[in-house]
Design an enzyme around this catalytic site. Structure first.
Site, PDB file in Angstrom:
ATOM      1  N   THR A  10     -17.421   3.926 -47.029  1.00 31.93           N
ATOM      2  CA  THR A  10     -18.628   4.217 -46.647  1.00 31.93           C
ATOM      3  C   THR A  10     -19.187   5.804 -46.756  1.00 31.93           C
ATOM      4  O   THR A  10     -19.117   6.550 -47.537  1.00 31.93           O
ATOM      5  CB  THR A  10     -19.573   3.598 -45.523  1.00 31.93           C
ATOM      6  OG1 THR A  10     -19.662   2.099 -46.675  1.00 31.93           O
ATOM      7  CG2 THR A  10     -21.239   3.779 -46.703  1.00 31.93           C
ATOM      8  N   GLU A 123     -19.992  14.736 -33.813  1.00 32.70           N
ATOM      9  CA  GLU A 123     -21.761  15.234 -34.496  1.00 32.70           C
ATOM     10  C   GLU A 123     -22.173  13.336 -34.763  1.00 32.70           C
ATOM     11  O   GLU A 123     -23.305  13.031 -34.852  1.00 32.70           O
ATOM     12  CB  GLU A 123     -22.061  16.147 -34.984  1.00 32.70           C
ATOM     13  CG  GLU A 123     -23.596  16.330 -35.311  1.00 32.70           C
ATOM     14  CD  GLU A 123     -24.342  16.572 -34.153  1.00 32.70           C
ATOM     15  OE1 GLU A 123     -24.436  17.260 -33.529  1.00 32.70           O
ATOM     16  OE2 GLU A 123     -25.441  14.982 -34.111  1.00 32.70           O
ATOM     17  N   VAL A 126     -22.814   9.614 -33.550  1.00 34.98           N
ATOM     18  CA  VAL A 126     -24.445   9.372 -32.514  1.00 34.98           C
ATOM     19  C   VAL A 126     -25.670   9.814 -33.779  1.00 34.98           C
ATOM     20  O   VAL A 126     -25.850  10.743 -33.778  1.00 34.98           O
ATOM     21  CB  VAL A 126     -25.089   9.509 -31.466  1.00 34.98           C
ATOM     22  CG1 VAL A 126     -26.534   8.831 -30.854  1.00 34.98           C
ATOM     23  CG2 VAL A 126     -23.854   9.630 -30.850  1.00 34.98           C
ATOM     24  N   GLY A 128     -26.685   9.426 -37.293  1.00 34.03           N
ATOM     25  CA  GLY A 128     -25.690   9.338 -38.641  1.00 34.03           C
ATOM     26  C   GLY A 128     -26.034  11.445 -38.371  1.00 34.03           C
ATOM     27  O   GLY A 128     -25.571  12.099 -37.835  1.00 34.03           O
ATOM     28  N   ILE A 130     -28.467  12.895 -37.997  1.00 29.26           N
ATOM     29  CA  ILE A 130     -29.232  13.934 -37.105  1.00 29.26           C
ATOM     30  C   ILE A 130     -28.611  14.835 -36.338  1.00 29.26           C
ATOM     31  O   ILE A 130     -27.805  14.033 -35.595  1.00 29.26           O
ATOM     32  CB  ILE A 130     -30.390  13.292 -36.187  1.00 29.26           C
ATOM     33  CG1 ILE A 130     -31.428  12.201 -37.548  1.00 29.26           C
ATOM     34  CG2 ILE A 130     -31.366  14.050 -35.333  1.00 29.26           C
ATOM     35  CD1 ILE A 130     -32.238  10.853 -36.157  1.00 29.26           C
ATOM     36  N   GLY A 181     -27.187  -4.914 -47.374  1.00 28.71           N
ATOM     37  CA  GLY A 181     -26.009  -3.895 -47.242  1.00 28.71           C
ATOM     38  C   GLY A 181     -25.749  -3.264 -45.819  1.00 28.71           C
ATOM     39  O   GLY A 181     -25.986  -2.040 -45.244  1.00 28.71           O
ATOM     40  N   GLU A 184     -24.498  -5.699 -41.155  1.00 26.86           N
ATOM     41  CA  GLU A 184     -23.141  -6.509 -41.784  1.00 26.86           C
ATOM     42  C   GLU A 184     -22.889  -7.858 -41.674  1.00 26.86           C
ATOM     43  O   GLU A 184     -23.664  -8.589 -40.588  1.00 26.86           O
ATOM     44  CB  GLU A 184     -21.904  -5.746 -40.482  1.00 26.86           C
ATOM     45  CG  GLU A 184     -21.497  -3.800 -40.804  1.00 26.86           C
ATOM     46  CD  GLU A 184     -20.480  -3.390 -40.243  1.00 26.86           C
ATOM     47  OE1 GLU A 184     -19.546  -4.284 -39.575  1.00 26.86           O
ATOM     48  OE2 GLU A 184     -21.022  -2.688 -38.641  1.00 26.86           O
ATOM     49  N   LYS A 199     -23.950   4.203 -28.478  1.00 25.67           N
ATOM     50  CA  LYS A 199     -24.488   5.482 -28.793  1.00 25.67           C
ATOM     51  C   LYS A 199     -25.320   5.920 -27.701  1.00 25.67           C
ATOM     52  O   LYS A 199     -25.004   7.768 -26.840  1.00 25.67           O
ATOM     53  CB  LYS A 199     -25.432   5.593 -29.547  1.00 25.67           C
ATOM     54  CG  LYS A 199     -24.409   5.110 -31.186  1.00 25.67           C
ATOM     55  CD  LYS A 199     -25.117   4.927 -32.174  1.00 25.67           C
ATOM     56  CE  LYS A 199     -25.233   4.426 -33.390  1.00 25.67           C
ATOM     57  NZ  LYS A 199     -25.706   4.079 -34.654  1.00 25.67           N
TER      58      LYS A 199
END
Lengths: 403, 403
Positions: A10, A123, A126, A128, A130, A181, A184, A199
C-alpha cells in the site's frame, strides 16, 4: 539521486506514485533528478509501470553504490530491521513508515545511522501524512511539552465515528471496516490499542530524548465500547475517542492509551472518520493541534517522500533530528494521574445510594436505559477511582473523561 | 551565544520571558548558553528584571560583534526595516514576528541576509505560535499545495465568536474587544482584513517561491457582518469566519480575504475565540490543519524563540528555507473562481420570483425575519454572481460559502 523502495504494498506503491506524479516538484525541491532504481518485493507486478525495477534480493540494493536513499515500507519487524540495518551499514540513508520498527528498534537504528554517517527518518510512522515528528523536534523547540493527546489510529476512529453516526454495533462496524479495507483481518493491534501505544511511545521518545518502551504503557482498546456508551456521551455533548496520551508529571511523562469521552469544545472532538489529529500543549505555546490523513496509501506516502527530499538535500551531511538515547525513560505512574470517570451501573445489583456512598461528589446523569444509573465521578487519582469502582457492585461501564 | 531584542512591547517582553522561564531547555536545544545582552527600546522599564539591558541606540547592538542574533519585535515598517537591514548587513541573524515587515520587505531582507551570510526567519509573522511557515517549507515538500485557507486574525475571530455566542452586535463587540486589549484603538487593519491579507500573501510566497503583493488581494472585512447573518448561518449548521484563502488555479494562485460561511464538517468550523488555524490541502496529502494560539505575548514569543534556537544551531552556516524570489507572482483572477453565495434580500424591494429569475437554481431558505427572503445561489464564477446580485433589487447581504 537514485533511491530504492523495500516493500511494494500500500505505502510503497504510494511512494512510487507520489514521486512519479509530483516528479517536477520533487526535482525542484531536491535540486536534482530523483529516480527509483529498485523496488524490493517477492511478488511480481507484471502490469505495473515500475515492473522492470522489481528485485527479489536485498543484495541488489546493498551492493549498488548509486543507491543513496532506501525507503522501508515493508512493515513488520523482520526482516525489515535486518534490511534497514544493512542499508545503514552500507552508508545509505533510510526513511521508514513502519511504526513497529521505530518503536522497537528506533534508538538502535539511529545509532547505526550515526556511526555510518547515514540519515534516518520516520515521519510517516506516526500520524500518516501529518507532519508531527518534525513539528515536535524542529518547531516546538522553545517549549516544554506538557501534554500530547493523539487520535493516532484511523481504524478505530473510523469505527467509533460509524457507531456514533449510524448506531451500528461494534461487531458489525468491525466487519464493515474489514470489508472496506480499513481494518486488517486480524484487527487486534488496532482495536486493542497496541498500534496507538507504539505511536505515543515514539512521540514521547522525541520530546523526552529517551527511549520509551511501549510495553510499559497501560493500554485499553475499544472492544468494550457500545452504542449505549456513545448515546450517553452524545447526550452530554461529548464523543468517545481512542486517545493515546502523554502527560508531563514529576519531570517525566505518564502514558496511557484508552477510550476517553471528550467534550465538544476540545479540538479533538470533531476529528472524525479515518482522520488523525495530535493535540500538543506547550508550557509557552499553550494548546495546538495537527490534523490530517493518518493513514491511506497516498497521504502516508506524501510524508515518506518529504523525508526522501529532506534526506536527499543533506545526503553528504545527514542531520539527526529525531535522536533519542537508549536509556529507557522511567515513566510516571499513570495510576497517580488525576481524572474523572463516566460510570454506568446496573440498578438490579446496586443503588444510587450505594454509588453516592462510594462517590459522594458524583454528578448523576439522566439515564437513557431502564435499570441503569449513570454518573460522573469527582476528580481523583486514577487508581483510587478504579479501586472504588471495584468495590461498587453492578458497574457496567467506566470511561475516563478528557479534561 | 548573545542575542538582542529590538522592541520591548507585548511580544518582545514575551521573548525575554520564554528565554528566562525555559532557560535550561533552550540551552539544551541550542547546545550552549543563550543570553539576552541588549533590549532596544526608547522607554525605560525601571521595574523590569532586564532593565539593565535596555539601550536606546541601535548602534550598541550593531557595533557589538558578540551579538549574533537579533529579534525584531518592534512592529511597523519604519524604522523596523532599516534596523533589520543594518543588523543583517553586520552579519547578524534576525528573526521577526512583524508580518507587515515580512509582507512588504521579506524578499529584500532575505536577499540581504544571503549576501551577508546571515540567517533570516519569521515563523511568528503568521499564525502566532502555530508552526506553519516551517510546515509548508520543510514538511509538505512532496506536495503541490492546492489550497490554503486560514483563520489568521485572532481579533476578528474573537469578535465573530462573541457575536455568535452572545448575540452581541458588531459595535458593542468591537468596544469590548478594545477594552480587553484584543483589538487596537485603530482596529482597521484587523476588521477590514488587511492583516489577514498580509498573512496569506506570506504563506502564498512560501509555497509559490515568488513574491506576492498583498495589495493585489481583494479584501473584504467583517464590518458588514450582523448578528442576523450569524443567525442564518447557525440555522444552516454553519459559522461565519474571516478566511484568508489561496486556491491553486492555472499554475498560479487565486487569493481572497473575505467573511465566509463554513459548514460544521469543515475543520475550521470549530476554531473559536482568539485561536487561529490554517487549513492546507496538498495534492497528495489531502486535507490537513494546523491549529493554535494565533496571537498573545507568550505563544507568539514561543515561535520567535524556536526561530532563535534554529538560527543559533546554524549560526555559521545559515539556511535559507523560507526563500522566495522578487518576481511578483501573477495571481489568478479571483473573479473567475467558482463559488456559491448566501443572499438575503428585502421583499419590500424584490420578490422571490425576481430572485428565482436571476438565480434559477437557487436554494431558498426559511426566513428568520419579516420582509426577507434568503437563498443560496448555484455555483458560478464569483464575478458572474456579483454581477447578477447587482441587478437584483433589495439585496441586504451576500456572503460566500466555503466548499
Amino acid at each position: 539521486m537514485k533511491i530504492a523502495i523495500m516493500g511494494y504494498g500500500t505505502i510503497g506503491s504510494g511512494v512510487a506514485k507520489v514521486l512519479t506524479e509530483n516528479h517536477k516538484l520533487v526535482k525542484k525541491n531536491v535540486g536534482e533528478e530523483l529516480d527509483i532504481k529498485y523496488i524490493l518485493d517477492l511478488r511480481d507486478f507484471p502490469e505495473d509501470p515500475h515492473r522492470d525495477k522489481i528485485v527479489n534480493d536485498i543484495d541488489a540494493i546493498i551492493n549498488d553504490p548509486e543507491v543513496r536513499i532506501v525507503v522501508e515500507t515493508m512493515g513488520g519487524l523482520h526482516p525489515a530491521f535486518e534490511f534497514v540495518k544493512r542499508c545503514l551499514e552500507a552508508g545509505k540513508s533510510v526513511t521508514t513508515s513502519n511504526k513497529a520498527l521505530v518503536a522497537d528498534y528506533g534508538v538502535e537504528l539511529q545509532e547505526i545511522a550515526r556511526k555510518n554517517h547515514a540519515g534516518f527518518m520516520c515521519e510517516a510512522s506516526v500520524g500518516g501524512g501529518i507532519p508531527i515528528l518534525r513539528v515536535l523536534d524542529t518547531c516546538l523547540t522553545a517549549d516544554l511539552i506538557e501534554e500530547i493527546s493523539g487520535i493516532v489510529n484511523g481504524t478505530t476512529n473510523y469505527m467509533l465515528t460509524e457507531m456514533e453516526k449510524n448506531g451500528t454495533d461494534f461487531e458489525t462496524v468491525l466487519k464493515d471496516a474489514q470489508n472496506k479495507g480499513y481494518a486488517e483481518k486480524d484487527p487486534t493491534a488496532d482495536i486493542e490499542g497496541f498500534d496507538a501505544a507504539r505511536k505515543i511511545a515514539i512521540l514521547t521518545s522525541i520530546v523526552s530524548h529517551h527511549n520509551v518502551d511501549f510495553n510499559e504503557i497501560p493500554v485499553e482498546g475499544i472492544t468494550g465500547i457500545s452504542v449505549r456508551d456513545i448515546g450517553y456521551a452524545k447526550k452530554m455533548n461529548m464523543a468517545i475517542k481512542l486517545i493515546a496520551n502523554a502527560t508531563r508529571e514529576n519531570g517525566s511523562y505518564s502514558l496511557r492509551v484508552a477510550p476517553y469521552m471528550i467534550k465538544n469544545d476540545n479540538p479533538l472532538y470533531s476529528v472524525n472518520g479515518a482522520f488523525n489529529a495530535i493535540f500538543v500543549k506547550g508550557n509557552m505555546l499553550g494548546d495546538s493541534m495537527y490534523y490530517g490523513s493518518g493513514a491511506g496509501s497516498i497521504p502516508t506516502a506524501s510524508a515518506v517522500c518529504a523525508d526522501i527530499i529532506a534526506l536527499a538535500k543533506k545526503i553528504d551531511e545527514p542531520e539527526y533530528e529525531f535522536y533519542w538515547d537508549s536509556n529507557n525513560l522511567k515513566l510516571a505512574d499513570p495510576g497517580k494521574t488525576k481524572c474523572r470517570f463516566f460510570v454506568r451501573a446496573d440498578t438490579t445489583k446496586t443503588t444510587k445510594n450505594e454509588a453516592e456512598n462510594m462517590f459522594p461528589d458524583a454528578e448523576f446523569r439522566e439515564s437513557i436505559y431502564d435499570n441503569e444509573i449513570s454518573f460522573i465521578t469527582g476528580k481523583y487519582q486514577d487508581e483510587e477511582i478504579l479501586n472504588r469502582l471495584n468495590r461498587l457492585k453492578g458497574v457496567i461501564q467506566k470511561i475516563r473523561i478528557k479534561e
